[in-house]
Motif scaffolding. Structure first.
Motif, PDB file in Angstrom:
ATOM      1  N   LEU A   1      -1.345  11.233  -0.484  1.00  0.00           N
ATOM      2  CA  LEU A   1      -1.197  12.437   0.331  1.00  0.00           C
ATOM      3  C   LEU A   1      -0.102  13.341  -0.227  1.00  0.00           C
ATOM      4  O   LEU A   1      -0.220  14.568  -0.196  1.00  0.00           O
ATOM      5  CB  LEU A   1      -0.879  12.052   1.775  1.00  0.00           C
ATOM      6  CG  LEU A   1      -1.991  11.341   2.542  1.00  0.00           C
ATOM      7  CD1 LEU A   1      -1.497  10.874   3.908  1.00  0.00           C
ATOM      8  CD2 LEU A   1      -3.203  12.240   2.706  1.00  0.00           C
TER       9      LEU A   1
ATOM     10  N   ARG B   1      -9.700  11.848   6.253  1.00  0.00           N
ATOM     11  CA  ARG B   1      -9.487  11.728   4.810  1.00  0.00           C
ATOM     12  C   ARG B   1     -10.812  11.401   4.138  1.00  0.00           C
ATOM     13  O   ARG B   1     -11.779  11.017   4.782  1.00  0.00           O
ATOM     14  CB  ARG B   1      -8.472  10.635   4.495  1.00  0.00           C
ATOM     15  CG  ARG B   1      -7.071  10.930   4.973  1.00  0.00           C
ATOM     16  CD  ARG B   1      -6.093   9.963   4.360  1.00  0.00           C
ATOM     17  NE  ARG B   1      -5.993  10.152   2.925  1.00  0.00           N
ATOM     18  CZ  ARG B   1      -5.339   9.322   2.104  1.00  0.00           C
ATOM     19  NH1 ARG B   1      -4.767   8.247   2.591  1.00  0.00           N
ATOM     20  NH2 ARG B   1      -5.292   9.560   0.819  1.00  0.00           N
ATOM     21  N   SER B   2     -10.831  11.527   2.826  1.00  0.00           N
ATOM     22  CA  SER B   2     -12.045  11.195   2.083  1.00  0.00           C
ATOM     23  C   SER B   2     -12.389   9.726   2.308  1.00  0.00           C
ATOM     24  O   SER B   2     -11.509   8.887   2.481  1.00  0.00           O
ATOM     25  CB  SER B   2     -11.849  11.472   0.591  1.00  0.00           C
ATOM     26  OG  SER B   2     -10.721  10.777   0.099  1.00  0.00           O
TER      27      SER B   2
ATOM     28  N   THR C   1      -2.402  16.733  -0.593  1.00  0.00           N
ATOM     29  CA  THR C   1      -2.512  17.242   0.775  1.00  0.00           C
ATOM     30  C   THR C   1      -1.220  17.893   1.246  1.00  0.00           C
ATOM     31  O   THR C   1      -1.221  19.015   1.767  1.00  0.00           O
ATOM     32  CB  THR C   1      -2.895  16.103   1.732  1.00  0.00           C
ATOM     33  OG1 THR C   1      -4.150  15.560   1.319  1.00  0.00           O
ATOM     34  CG2 THR C   1      -2.999  16.600   3.157  1.00  0.00           C
TER      35      THR C   1
ATOM     36  N   THR D   1      -9.082   7.728   8.290  1.00  0.00           N
ATOM     37  CA  THR D   1      -8.133   8.569   9.004  1.00  0.00           C
ATOM     38  C   THR D   1      -6.732   8.360   8.458  1.00  0.00           C
ATOM     39  O   THR D   1      -6.346   7.241   8.117  1.00  0.00           O
ATOM     40  CB  THR D   1      -8.137   8.241  10.512  1.00  0.00           C
ATOM     41  OG1 THR D   1      -9.473   8.380  11.000  1.00  0.00           O
ATOM     42  CG2 THR D   1      -7.230   9.171  11.285  1.00  0.00           C
ATOM     43  N   ALA D   2      -5.967   9.448   8.358  1.00  0.00           N
ATOM     44  CA  ALA D   2      -4.538   9.389   8.046  1.00  0.00           C
ATOM     45  C   ALA D   2      -3.793  10.041   9.203  1.00  0.00           C
ATOM     46  O   ALA D   2      -4.404  10.591  10.126  1.00  0.00           O
ATOM     47  CB  ALA D   2      -4.246  10.092   6.729  1.00  0.00           C
TER      48      ALA D   2
ATOM     49  N   SER E   1      -0.744   6.280   6.317  1.00  0.00           N
ATOM     50  CA  SER E   1      -2.123   5.792   6.382  1.00  0.00           C
ATOM     51  C   SER E   1      -2.483   5.161   7.715  1.00  0.00           C
ATOM     52  O   SER E   1      -3.665   4.967   8.009  1.00  0.00           O
ATOM     53  CB  SER E   1      -2.361   4.774   5.259  1.00  0.00           C
ATOM     54  OG  SER E   1      -1.463   3.689   5.368  1.00  0.00           O
TER      55      SER E   1
ATOM     56  N   HIS F   1     -11.513   9.146  -4.922  1.00  0.00           N
ATOM     57  CA  HIS F   1     -10.484  10.034  -5.482  1.00  0.00           C
ATOM     58  C   HIS F   1     -10.897  10.402  -6.899  1.00  0.00           C
ATOM     59  O   HIS F   1     -11.487   9.583  -7.615  1.00  0.00           O
ATOM     60  CB  HIS F   1      -9.118   9.329  -5.489  1.00  0.00           C
ATOM     61  CG  HIS F   1      -7.973  10.241  -5.764  1.00  0.00           C
ATOM     62  ND1 HIS F   1      -7.561  10.538  -7.043  1.00  0.00           N
ATOM     63  CD2 HIS F   1      -7.161  10.933  -4.922  1.00  0.00           C
ATOM     64  CE1 HIS F   1      -6.539  11.377  -6.971  1.00  0.00           C
ATOM     65  NE2 HIS F   1      -6.271  11.632  -5.714  1.00  0.00           N
TER      66      HIS F   1
ATOM     67  N   ALA G   1     -12.078  16.706   5.445  1.00  0.00           N
ATOM     68  CA  ALA G   1     -11.474  15.532   4.806  1.00  0.00           C
ATOM     69  C   ALA G   1     -10.516  15.988   3.733  1.00  0.00           C
ATOM     70  O   ALA G   1     -10.801  16.862   2.945  1.00  0.00           O
ATOM     71  CB  ALA G   1     -12.550  14.633   4.220  1.00  0.00           C
TER      72      ALA G   1
END
Length: 299
Positions: free
Chosen positions: A100, A165-166, A104, A267-268, A150, A246, A298
């Motif tokens: 992240l 998230r992805s 992100t 999910t984060a 996370s 990723h 995501a």
């Protein structure tokens, strides 16, 4: 020790002349004489000696000037920070797990700074050891204003904002039996040994939860903490793995297979300590991230 007296001492040391220092400070020369006399009496050593029409530092004065310069630098920096906070700016201390923190979080920072009124905000981004537990501890101790992690912290301690998230994917060596498939269910992976996340890693919990959904246990051959290491070991043939999708995976000798069942959505969380006193900039950034992350894409 009077702060004004210390600043007067610093100016006299710079100009090496009482008269020029007085002009620069907009004070009278007798005030400077009094300030230096008070400092010398308090310290018990002479700070200046005459040199022609001016003065120069004694060896005691040179030592004292080093401490004065450093102390005033720290004090002035802290004063500026507080003034920036009062204007809605200031320093925001962020934490994030590496995945992240690599994309992100910088994206959110950039968008925030591009929004009118946030131009004076500064950020520090820390990954600690990149483990969620360590980052949450830093937030709890108020060494960080907030962290991107996370899994959520204890709701009684932290305010948690969930965001998508992805998804997870299955990765295998190119010659693995599963590599021929265009997608795979979690049950189809059960016959094969896994390179798995260790219990200290933040991704262990959500992957365990996937297996719990189907009432099964993976065959764990090796454990490690970092997702790139997990993927690298899978590429080397030590087992298959479940990792976050990723772009870095496409640089490895791997087959990347979508996981279709159970739902591999991931999910984060953005977490901050409940009730913590935070600068205005940190409060504004948290609210900004809530709005951005609630859009549901995501990351």
């Amino acid at each position: 020790m009077n702060l004004d007296h210390i600043r007067y001492f610093q100016a006299i040391a710079y100009y090496e002349h009482y008269g020029r220092a007085a002009q620069a400070l907009h004070v009278s020369q007798p005030n400077l004489n009094y300030a230096v006399t008070q400092l010398e009496n308090e310290l018990g050593v002479p700070l200046f000696e005459k040199h022609g029409r001016g003065v120069q530092l004694t060896r005691y004065g040179r030592l004292f000037l080093q401490s004065v310069n450093e102390s005033l630098r720290i004090l002035d920096a802290g004063t500026r920070d507080l003034q920036e906070m009062g204007r809605g700016g200031g320093l925001v201390l962020l934490g994030g797990i590496r995945k992240l923190a690599a994309q992100t979080v910088p994206d959110l920072m950039q968008k925030f700074l591009a929004t009118s009124g946030n131009e004076h905000t500064r950020f520090e981004l820390h990954t600690e050891s990149s483990f969620t537990a360590d980052l949450l501890q830093a937030v709890a101790e108020e060494r960080l204003d907030m962290a991107f992690v996370s899994h959520p912290g204890d709701d009684t301690v932290f305010e948690n904002v969930a965001f998508a998230r992805s998804p997870f994917v299955v990765v295998t060596p190119p010659n693995h039996p599963l590599a021929q498939k265009s997608s795979v269910t979690l049950r189809e992976t059960l016959p094969y040994p896994f390179v798995y996340f260790s219990k200290r890693g933040g991704l262990r919990r959500p992957i365990d939860a996937l297996f719990q959904k189907i009432g099964a246990t993976p065959k764990i051959a090796y454990e490690t903490e970092e997702d790139t290491v997990v993927a690298g070991m899978a590429a080397a043939g030590f087992g298959i793995a479940i990792v976050p999708d990723h772009p870095v995976l496409r640089c490895m000798d791997l087959k990347i297979i979508p996981l279709t069942d159970p739902d591999p959505g991931r999910t984060a969380y953005l977490c901050r300590k409940r009730g913590a006193l935070q600068p205005t900039a940190a409060q504004r950034f948290f609210a900004f991230c809530q709005a951005q992350l609630s859009q549901g894409a995501a990351l």
